[in-house]
Scaffold this active site. Structure first.
Site, PDB file in Angstrom:
ATOM      1  N   CYS A   1       0.836  -1.207   0.000  1.00 53.64           N
ATOM      2  CA  CYS A   1       0.000   0.000   0.000  1.00 53.64           C
ATOM      3  C   CYS A   1       0.869   1.255   0.000  1.00 53.64           C
ATOM      4  O   CYS A   1       1.468   1.600   1.028  1.00 53.64           O
ATOM      5  CB  CYS A   1      -0.922  -0.018   1.218  1.00 53.64           C
ATOM      6  SG  CYS A   1      -1.951   1.457   1.340  1.00 53.64           S
TER       7      CYS A   1
ATOM      8  N   CYS B   1      -0.504   4.151   2.220  1.00 54.89           N
ATOM      9  CA  CYS B   1      -0.291   3.926   3.662  1.00 54.89           C
ATOM     10  C   CYS B   1       1.170   4.143   4.052  1.00 54.89           C
ATOM     11  O   CYS B   1       1.456   4.755   5.069  1.00 54.89           O
ATOM     12  CB  CYS B   1      -0.647   2.493   4.055  1.00 54.89           C
ATOM     13  SG  CYS B   1      -2.130   1.841   3.333  1.00 54.89           S
ATOM     14  N   ASP B   2       2.073   3.605   3.265  1.00 61.26           N
ATOM     15  CA  ASP B   2       3.461   3.498   3.718  1.00 61.26           C
ATOM     16  C   ASP B   2       4.463   4.383   2.977  1.00 61.26           C
ATOM     17  O   ASP B   2       5.605   4.514   3.431  1.00 61.26           O
ATOM     18  CB  ASP B   2       3.917   2.031   3.630  1.00 61.26           C
ATOM     19  CG  ASP B   2       3.071   1.132   4.532  1.00 61.26           C
ATOM     20  OD1 ASP B   2       2.650   1.609   5.596  1.00 61.26           O
ATOM     21  OD2 ASP B   2       2.824  -0.030   4.168  1.00 61.26           O
TER      22      ASP B   2
END
Ligand code: NAP
Length: 310
Positions: free
Chosen positions: A132, A135-136
């Site tokens: 992701c 997200c990261d």
């Protein structure tokens, strides 16, 4: 047979939000989950895109979603679904812990990232290996990272990751991207993206975090290591829908469940679909949660009509 007004299959953000809305609507509901309560987010290190919370671990957020649903009285049962029968007005779910029936049912079984299956991938997930970018990505500012895959997702996410990383190696197993032409051209014109053609990942290396990736050229057999502290794998997703095969539930060729975008009704009256498992344009926690709310309210309307008719 044990009967409920509503059964929710899956306890990820979609299923747990559906349960919150169901209990607040006074419905008799049970949530069935075969794996981790919270779903895919439990494997996300830090969540920074859940509105109102600047930063929380995926594990803690999952726990708070569970706590909220249970506080309202929702029962979450860990059990494996063995088969389903959607042929009659009552939806029947056979599990390893007994059979249940319901007047309405929400399919919220989610999806899983297709994995490479190479050494180091599982061990370093959440510690450099990610599925992701949203997200990261921000954790890899000014670092050299790698994206694996050649589809729309890999190419779009590689571009997105150039906002943070100093360099993005785009490793693809062929010499031509699968991604749409416009996306592919834009990514390849980005000076921070370095394509690595005809190449497969053979291992992801590192002790406490990813440090390098072992790769192999499929044409000449050449092997080398590419330094990368982040390894984003976008080689497609798979719906958790195998159990619905043969149930009559409409799915596309890959197994994504087809539901009406506005009401989340499927082709089977009383069966709704929410979250990542359905055909949808964006698979995020927030869209899954929104689906859960909408699916429950559609189920509620369906149950009200049913009650009026009886
Ligand atoms: P995808 O289209 O299935 O592409 C997966 C990519 O991963 C392919 O390039 C494939 O290589 C590669 N791959 C698969 N298994 C692999 C393995 N074991 N090792 C190495 N590489 C592997 O998946 P996606 O990119 O996630 O897209 C999914 C769907 O969403 C597609 O229909 C896509 O068009 C759509 N999508 C659209 C947009 C958009 O329109 N903006 C954005 C994202 C996604 P090969 O090419 O050699 O098969």
């Amino acid at each position: 047979m044990e009967h409920h007004e509503l059964l929710i299959l899956g306890a990820g953000p979609a299923g747990l939000t559906a349960a919150v809305y169901a209990k607040r609507s006074g419905l008799d509901v049970v949530v069935l989950e075969k794996g981790a309560i919270g779903g895919q987010i439990t494997t996300t290190n830090d969540v920074e895109n859940w509105p109102g919370i600047k930063q929380i671990s995926g594990f803690d957020l999952a726990a708070s979603l569970q706590e909220h649903a249970e506080y309202l009285g929702a029962e979450i049962r860990v059990t494996e679904i063995e088969s389903l029968d959607f042929s009659g007005p009552e939806k029947i779910v056979r599990t390893d812990k007994g059979d249940l029936s319901a007047d309405a049912l929400i399919v919220a079984t989610g999806a899983r990232h297709r994995h490479l299956g190479v050494p180091g991938e599982a061990e370093l997930t959440g510690r450099g290996v990610s599925y992701c970018a949203v997200c990261d990505g921000p954790f890899f500012r000014n670092e050299d990272i790698m994206v694996v895959g050649g589809g729309d997702t890999a190419v779009e996410e590689a571009e997105y990751l150039t906002r943070f990383a100093s360099k993005v190696y785009l490793v693809h197993r062929r010499d031509r991207l699968r991604a749409a032409d416009m996306l592919a051209k834009r990514a390849l014109a980005n000076p921070k993206i370095e394509p690595v053609w005809d190449t497969v990942v053979t291992a992801i290396n590192g002790k406490t975090g990813a440090e390098s990736v072992s790769v192999k050229n499929v044409k000449n057999g050449g092997e080398k290591q590419i330094p990368a502290t982040g390894v984003f794998i976008f080689v497609g997703n798979l719906p958790n829908s195998e159990v619905f095969k043969g149930s009559g539930l409409d799915m596309d060729a890959t197994g994504w469940v087809i539901a009406d975008h506005a009401t989340l009704r499927t082709n089977i009256p009383g069966v709704f679909a929410a979250g990542d498992v359905r055909v949808t344009g964006l698979r995020q926690m927030i869209t899954a949660a929104a689906d859960g709310a909408r699916a429950t309210m559609s189920a509620y309307a369906f149950l009200s009509e049913l009650e009026k008719a009886n």
